[in-house]
Scaffold this motif. Structure first.
Motif, short mmCIF file in Angstrom:
data_model
loop_
_atom_site.label_atom_id
_atom_site.label_comp_id
_atom_site.label_asym_id
_atom_site.label_seq_id
_atom_site.Cartn_x
_atom_site.Cartn_y
_atom_site.Cartn_z
N PHE A 162 66.69 91.49 -23.47
CA PHE A 162 66.30 90.27 -24.13
C PHE A 162 66.92 89.04 -23.57
O PHE A 162 66.69 87.89 -24.07
CB PHE A 162 67.01 90.43 -25.50
N THR A 163 67.79 89.14 -22.40
CA THR A 163 68.39 87.99 -22.00
C THR A 163 68.36 88.06 -20.33
O THR A 163 68.44 89.06 -19.60
CB THR A 163 69.59 87.66 -22.43
N TRP A 164 67.99 86.94 -19.78
CA TRP A 164 68.26 86.74 -18.16
C TRP A 164 69.72 86.85 -17.69
O TRP A 164 69.93 87.08 -16.48
CB TRP A 164 67.48 85.37 -17.67
N ASP A 219 63.67 95.86 -10.69
CA ASP A 219 63.74 95.41 -11.76
C ASP A 219 62.54 94.48 -12.46
O ASP A 219 62.20 94.37 -13.55
CB ASP A 219 64.85 94.70 -12.23
N ALA A 220 61.87 93.91 -11.43
CA ALA A 220 60.76 93.08 -11.53
C ALA A 220 59.57 94.03 -12.03
O ALA A 220 58.74 93.58 -12.87
CB ALA A 220 60.52 92.34 -10.28
N SER A 226 67.99 90.07 -15.06
CA SER A 226 69.11 89.97 -14.66
C SER A 226 69.24 88.46 -13.92
O SER A 226 68.40 88.03 -13.56
CB SER A 226 69.49 91.02 -13.42
N THR A 227 70.66 88.25 -13.87
CA THR A 227 70.95 86.89 -12.98
C THR A 227 70.51 87.07 -11.67
O THR A 227 69.91 86.03 -11.04
CB THR A 227 72.42 86.74 -13.17
N LEU A 230 66.95 85.90 -11.84
CA LEU A 230 66.79 84.55 -12.31
C LEU A 230 67.01 83.61 -11.35
O LEU A 230 66.56 82.76 -10.94
CB LEU A 230 67.87 84.44 -13.52
N PHE A 231 68.31 83.93 -10.54
CA PHE A 231 68.71 82.97 -9.53
C PHE A 231 67.72 83.40 -8.12
O PHE A 231 67.55 81.95 -7.57
CB PHE A 231 70.02 83.07 -9.08
N GLY A 232 67.46 84.36 -7.86
CA GLY A 232 66.43 84.48 -6.70
C GLY A 232 67.33 83.90 -5.47
O GLY A 232 68.22 84.15 -5.08
#
Length: 320
Positions: A162-164, A219-220, A226-227, A230-232
């Motif tokens: 539910f969260t990045w 995960d994708a 995940s962070t 998110l950050f890439g």
């Protein structure tokens, strides 16, 4: 069974090579020890070091080291390994369907069929009960904090749904020991351990973002957040922020704790800890390569040394 499918006694993919579980543990016990991640025990130190930071800081703040602190030190050690084992078991129960779809985790005991969900639940409860028995020997303030931590342990495995920022929830759970150990010594909470706790959360964001890059592609595909995802490509920039925040908050916690009573020499020596810790984190950034999963695992494991560094200087400050 597919040719490359894991068997019930297959070594877990990301376990430390030649670990004691695979070499010496009885075959019947191996799946349960793997559930507790005892085939890679060193990451338990990431849970333990904040406990010992909190205890050392409390002793420095009060200038009142006592013999009972030896038991708090040992009890935190036993408890950290037990609760990491219970938490990892719970994580594998909740993630069993996800783990079966990820190359690094499909060999874990539950998705591989080595342990049933019911067996895992019993094993988790056993570890938690032993840890609770240890907790009951601490001050009642620490006992209350230990009970409260169960909420964080319970919710963490669901955070990536539910969260990045699931690494924040891991940080909340993994660094709780800084509060608990301080309370076990001091009998109450104060601002220094709270600031130390926030420093630990920032450190967790640093090392677990590195760790999460191992699974970013899988995960994708399955929709896990995940962070790292998110950050890439901006991950290094974010890791620098976490490095600076970790060092600054830990330094502030030391100043808040030691300024009233400790000597100038003790304060200066203690402050070397976060400074040296920051340099170790900077060294990790120089080797960061999100395309190299083996390198990410190596850097993640290096954090067992990162967390030891401030503990050494806090310990030295106790003797001046």
């Amino acid at each position: 069974m597919q040719a490359n499918a894991p068997t019930p006694d297959t070594q877990v993919a990301d376990a430390e090579p030649g670990n004691w579980v695979d070499r010496w543990a009885p075959a019947a016990a191996r799946p349960y020890l793997r559930l507790s991640r005892l085939d890679r025990p060193s990451p338990a130190l990431l849970l333990l070091f904040p406990c010992w930071w909190g205890l050392a800081l409390a002793m420095l703040a009060g200038q009142d080291a006592r013999w009972e602190d030896l038991w708090i030190f040992a009890g935190c050690g036993f408890g950290a390994f037990l609760m990491r084992g219970a938490g990892c078991t719970w994580n594998d129960i909740t993630d069993r369907h996800i783990d079966g779809k990820v190359a690094r985790t499909r060999s874990r005991p539950i998705p591989s069929g080595a342990v049933s969900v019911r067996q895992a639940l019993v094993w988790m409860a056993l570890q938690a009960l032993i840890a609770f028995a240890i907790l009951l020997t601490f001050h009642r303030a620490a006992i209350a904090l230990g009970v409260l931590s169960l909420f964080l342990v319970t919710i963490y495995p669901f955070a990536k749904r539910f969260t990045w920022w699931p690494q924040v929830f891991l940080g909340l759970a993994f660094n709780w020991g800084a509060l608990l150990a301080w309370a076990a010594h001091a009998g109450a909470l104060h601002w220094p351990p709270v600031v130390l706790y926030l420093s630990g959360i920032s450190w967790t964001l640093f090392y677990d973002t590195i760790y999460a890059h191992q699974d970013a592609e899988d995960d994708a595909l399955i929709g896990v957040k995940s962070t790292a995802r998110l950050f890439g490509a901006e991950t290094v920039r974010w890791l620098k922020y976490f490095l600076a925040l970790t060092v600054a908050l830990m330094g502030l916690s030391i100043i808040l704790a030691l300024m009233p009573k400790a000597s100038v020499l003790a304060l200066a020596l203690a402050l070397v800890g976060p400074w040296a810790m920051g340099w170790h984190m900077a060294w990790q950034l120089r080797g960061f390569d999100h395309t190299d999963g083996a390198k990410m695992l190596q850097l993640f494991r290096a954090n067992r040394d990162t967390g030891l560094i401030p503990l050494i200087f806090l310990g030295l400050a106790l003797f001046v």
